[in-house]
Scaffold this motif. Structure first.
Motif, PDB file in Angstrom:
ATOM      1  N   GLY A 120      42.654  37.991  34.193  1.00  0.00           N
ATOM      2  CA  GLY A 120      41.593  37.962  35.198  1.00  0.00           C
ATOM      3  C   GLY A 120      42.070  38.322  36.593  1.00  0.00           C
ATOM      4  N   PRO A 121      43.138  37.680  37.108  1.00  0.00           N
ATOM      5  CA  PRO A 121      43.604  38.026  38.449  1.00  0.00           C
ATOM      6  C   PRO A 121      44.013  39.479  38.592  1.00  0.00           C
ATOM      7  N   ASN A 122      44.568  40.063  37.529  1.00  0.00           N
ATOM      8  CA  ASN A 122      44.995  41.464  37.624  1.00  0.00           C
ATOM      9  C   ASN A 122      43.829  42.436  37.524  1.00  0.00           C
ATOM     10  N   ILE A 123      42.778  42.063  36.788  1.00  0.00           N
ATOM     11  CA  ILE A 123      41.560  42.876  36.794  1.00  0.00           C
ATOM     12  C   ILE A 123      40.981  42.907  38.202  1.00  0.00           C
ATOM     13  N   ALA A 124      40.912  41.751  38.838  1.00  0.00           N
ATOM     14  CA  ALA A 124      40.365  41.671  40.195  1.00  0.00           C
ATOM     15  C   ALA A 124      41.267  42.381  41.203  1.00  0.00           C
ATOM     16  N   ARG A 125      42.577  42.199  41.059  1.00  0.00           N
ATOM     17  CA  ARG A 125      43.520  42.852  41.975  1.00  0.00           C
ATOM     18  C   ARG A 125      43.377  44.373  41.921  1.00  0.00           C
ATOM     19  N   ARG A 126      43.295  44.900  40.709  1.00  0.00           N
ATOM     20  CA  ARG A 126      43.188  46.350  40.551  1.00  0.00           C
ATOM     21  C   ARG A 126      41.882  46.868  41.147  1.00  0.00           C
ATOM     22  N   ALA A 127      40.801  46.127  40.925  1.00  0.00           N
ATOM     23  CA  ALA A 127      39.511  46.551  41.485  1.00  0.00           C
ATOM     24  C   ALA A 127      39.553  46.554  43.010  1.00  0.00           C
ATOM     25  N   LEU A 128      40.124  45.502  43.597  1.00  0.00           N
ATOM     26  CA  LEU A 128      40.226  45.433  45.057  1.00  0.00           C
ATOM     27  C   LEU A 128      41.093  46.562  45.603  1.00  0.00           C
ATOM     28  N   ASP A 129      42.197  46.851  44.933  1.00  0.00           N
ATOM     29  CA  ASP A 129      43.097  47.915  45.381  1.00  0.00           C
ATOM     30  C   ASP A 129      42.424  49.282  45.367  1.00  0.00           C
ATOM     31  N   ARG A 130      41.412  49.426  44.512  1.00  0.00           N
ATOM     32  CA  ARG A 130      40.751  50.723  44.362  1.00  0.00           C
ATOM     33  C   ARG A 130      39.397  50.793  45.080  1.00  0.00           C
ATOM     34  N   GLY A 131      39.144  49.802  45.924  1.00  0.00           N
ATOM     35  CA  GLY A 131      37.987  49.903  46.796  1.00  0.00           C
ATOM     36  C   GLY A 131      36.809  49.026  46.467  1.00  0.00           C
ATOM     37  N   TRP A 132      36.888  48.240  45.384  1.00  0.00           N
ATOM     38  CA  TRP A 132      35.781  47.318  45.087  1.00  0.00           C
ATOM     39  C   TRP A 132      35.751  46.216  46.144  1.00  0.00           C
ATOM     40  N   ARG A 133      34.562  45.835  46.540  1.00  0.00           N
ATOM     41  CA  ARG A 133      34.416  44.762  47.513  1.00  0.00           C
ATOM     42  C   ARG A 133      33.436  43.719  46.992  1.00  0.00           C
ATOM     43  N   PRO A 134      33.738  42.436  47.229  1.00  0.00           N
ATOM     44  CA  PRO A 134      32.858  41.364  46.739  1.00  0.00           C
ATOM     45  C   PRO A 134      31.546  41.328  47.503  1.00  0.00           C
ATOM     46  N   GLY A 135      30.623  40.555  46.967  1.00  0.00           N
ATOM     47  CA  GLY A 135      29.329  40.394  47.623  1.00  0.00           C
ATOM     48  C   GLY A 135      29.393  39.398  48.752  1.00  0.00           C
ATOM     49  N   ALA A 136      28.228  38.946  49.162  1.00  0.00           N
ATOM     50  CA  ALA A 136      28.136  38.023  50.310  1.00  0.00           C
ATOM     51  C   ALA A 136      28.851  36.711  50.055  1.00  0.00           C
ATOM     52  N   ASP A 137      28.997  36.326  48.798  1.00  0.00           N
ATOM     53  CA  ASP A 137      29.665  35.062  48.491  1.00  0.00           C
ATOM     54  C   ASP A 137      31.194  35.169  48.556  1.00  0.00           C
ATOM     55  N   LYS A 138      31.698  36.407  48.748  1.00  0.00           N
ATOM     56  CA  LYS A 138      33.140  36.652  48.884  1.00  0.00           C
ATOM     57  C   LYS A 138      33.935  36.285  47.625  1.00  0.00           C
ATOM     58  N   ASP A 139      33.265  36.231  46.499  1.00  0.00           N
ATOM     59  CA  ASP A 139      33.916  35.905  45.231  1.00  0.00           C
ATOM     60  C   ASP A 139      34.754  37.105  44.774  1.00  0.00           C
ATOM     61  N   VAL A 140      36.056  36.912  44.642  1.00  0.00           N
ATOM     62  CA  VAL A 140      36.937  38.003  44.227  1.00  0.00           C
ATOM     63  C   VAL A 140      37.539  37.731  42.846  1.00  0.00           C
ATOM     64  N   SER A 141      36.830  36.989  42.021  1.00  0.00           N
ATOM     65  CA  SER A 141      37.304  36.687  40.676  1.00  0.00           C
ATOM     66  C   SER A 141      36.967  37.819  39.717  1.00  0.00           C
ATOM     67  N   ALA A 142      37.574  37.767  38.535  1.00  0.00           N
ATOM     68  CA  ALA A 142      37.245  38.745  37.500  1.00  0.00           C
ATOM     69  C   ALA A 142      35.781  38.629  37.083  1.00  0.00           C
ATOM     70  N   ALA A 143      35.219  37.419  37.151  1.00  0.00           N
ATOM     71  CA  ALA A 143      33.793  37.255  36.815  1.00  0.00           C
ATOM     72  C   ALA A 143      32.919  38.020  37.791  1.00  0.00           C
ATOM     73  N   ALA A 144      33.306  38.033  39.072  1.00  0.00           N
ATOM     74  CA  ALA A 144      32.543  38.805  40.064  1.00  0.00           C
ATOM     75  C   ALA A 144      32.689  40.298  39.811  1.00  0.00           C
ATOM     76  N   VAL A 145      33.889  40.728  39.418  1.00  0.00           N
ATOM     77  CA  VAL A 145      34.083  42.139  39.065  1.00  0.00           C
ATOM     78  C   VAL A 145      33.224  42.499  37.853  1.00  0.00           C
ATOM     79  N   ALA A 146      33.145  41.602  36.887  1.00  0.00           N
ATOM     80  CA  ALA A 146      32.316  41.845  35.707  1.00  0.00           C
ATOM     81  C   ALA A 146      30.848  41.987  36.078  1.00  0.00           C
ATOM     82  N   ALA A 147      30.381  41.148  37.001  1.00  0.00           N
ATOM     83  CA  ALA A 147      28.983  41.245  37.446  1.00  0.00           C
ATOM     84  C   ALA A 147      28.725  42.601  38.096  1.00  0.00           C
ATOM     85  N   SER A 148      29.676  43.069  38.896  1.00  0.00           N
ATOM     86  CA  SER A 148      29.528  44.390  39.525  1.00  0.00           C
ATOM     87  C   SER A 148      29.538  45.485  38.475  1.00  0.00           C
TER      88      SER A 148
END
Length: 331
Positions: free
Chosen positions: A189-217
């Motif tokens: 999970g942390p590495n899925i989120a890390r990779r997404a953040l490194d490539r430009g993904w940004r969390p929503g208003a809740d600032k959730d940077v978990s893999a679950a938030a990446v999955a929702a996106s």
């Protein structure tokens, strides 16, 4: 009076859970503490002790015959020690000795958390009735356990099936385990989120940077989030296919927080598996979600312990060989 009662511990980088579990797999009493972030070995052990003290306060504790532990790994069942990658304060920590002292000298069985999950899924979950299975926890880390020939196979040290530290990218990132390009380094999970953040993904208003938030996106169509899960799926597929080719498993069961992403993970995983599992004897390999949920670690820790094992064997018609902390099969 409840029979075949066992105290079970499920120890991970986020929480330490405990329960009194009966021979039918029912959790009768529960206790939980957070794993102290960055805690020393003794601080983490103190949290384990608090869980055991809470369980021991139950009138049912007197019927407990043993303690089963499923811990983040690696573990050393022979020595009774643990060195979890995600609990830095524990390095060759004498966990079994500490638990035995808190549990009044009850016999203690130690296995890795992936092995515990496999025991649970084979007993009551998605691998029930299957002779050859790989069961995986995909969460903060990636672990696994094997059932071969209808028997749980924890291996001499209690770590067999630890698929998270198979290398699937020889030129990949360094892993905290000391390897490079491990499944866990790509698919946790942390590495899925890390990779997404490194490539430009940004969390929503809740600032959730978990893999679950990446999955929702990803479900909403975000291309970067989709790509991060596809990369994780390819790593998992490569590891699963390698395992299937080596020992001829017929089913792979995925549980843990990342697996809750559903088809965001499973659809690309099944596609990638067709690319990696190409030999005739692994082409029919199934990949399915786990069924035991967040209680899998506790139920599996109990199932891996000899006292509950006998009740389970009577129903399943199979033996489950599990090493004790001293490396011998449970009585």
């Amino acid at each position: 009076m409840h029979k075949d009662l066992v105290a079970a511990l499920d120890i991970g980088g986020t929480k330490i859970a405990g329960a009194l579990v009966d021979g039918g797999g029912e959790l009768l009493v529960r206790a939980q503490r957070p794993t102290p972030p960055g805690g020393t070995g003794e601080q983490v052990m103190a949290a384990v002790g608090e869980v055991l003290v809470e369980l021991a306060a139950s009138p049912l504790w007197a019927a407990a015959r043993a303690v089963g532990i499923g811990s983040a790994g690696p573990v050393d069942a022979k020595a009774g020690t643990v060195s979890p990658v995600n609990i830095p304060g524990w390095r060759e920590y004498p966990l079994v000795q500490g638990v035995r002292e808190h549990a009044g000298g009850l016999p203690v069985t130690l296995v890795g958390d992936g092995v515990a999950m496999a025991a649970a899924e084979h007993w009551q979950g998605a691998a029930r009735g299957r002779a050859n299975a790989l069961c995986m926890v995909v969460s903060t880390g990636v672990g696994g356990g094997l059932v071969l020939g209808g028997e749980l196979q924890p291996g001499p040290s209690g770590n067999a099936g630890h698929i998270g530290h198979i290398s699937v990218d020889l030129d990949g990132d360094s892993c905290p385990c000391g390897g490079r390009g491990c499944v866990e380094r790509i698919a946790s999970g942390p590495n899925i989120a890390r990779r997404a953040l490194d490539r430009g993904w940004r969390p929503g208003a809740d600032k959730d940077v978990s893999a679950a938030a990446v999955a929702a996106s990803a479900r909403a169509g975000d291309s970067v989030a989709i790509a991060s899960f596809e990369r994780a799926a390819r790593a998992l597929a490569a590891g699963i296919a390698a395992t299937a080719t080596l020992v001829e498993i017929e089913i792979a069961v995925l549980g843990g927080g990342v697996a809750k992403a559903g088809e965001v993970l499973f659809a690309p995983l099944r596609r990638s598996l067709r690319e990696y599992a190409t030999l005739s004897f692994v082409q029919g390999l199934e990949v399915v979600p786990a069924q035991m949920g967040t209680d899998a670690g506790l139920i599996g820790a109990a199932a891996a312990c000899g006292d509950v094992r006998h009740a389970r064997v009577a129903r399943a018609g199979r033996r489950v060989r599990t090493p004790s902390a001293e490396g011998r099969p449970c009585p």
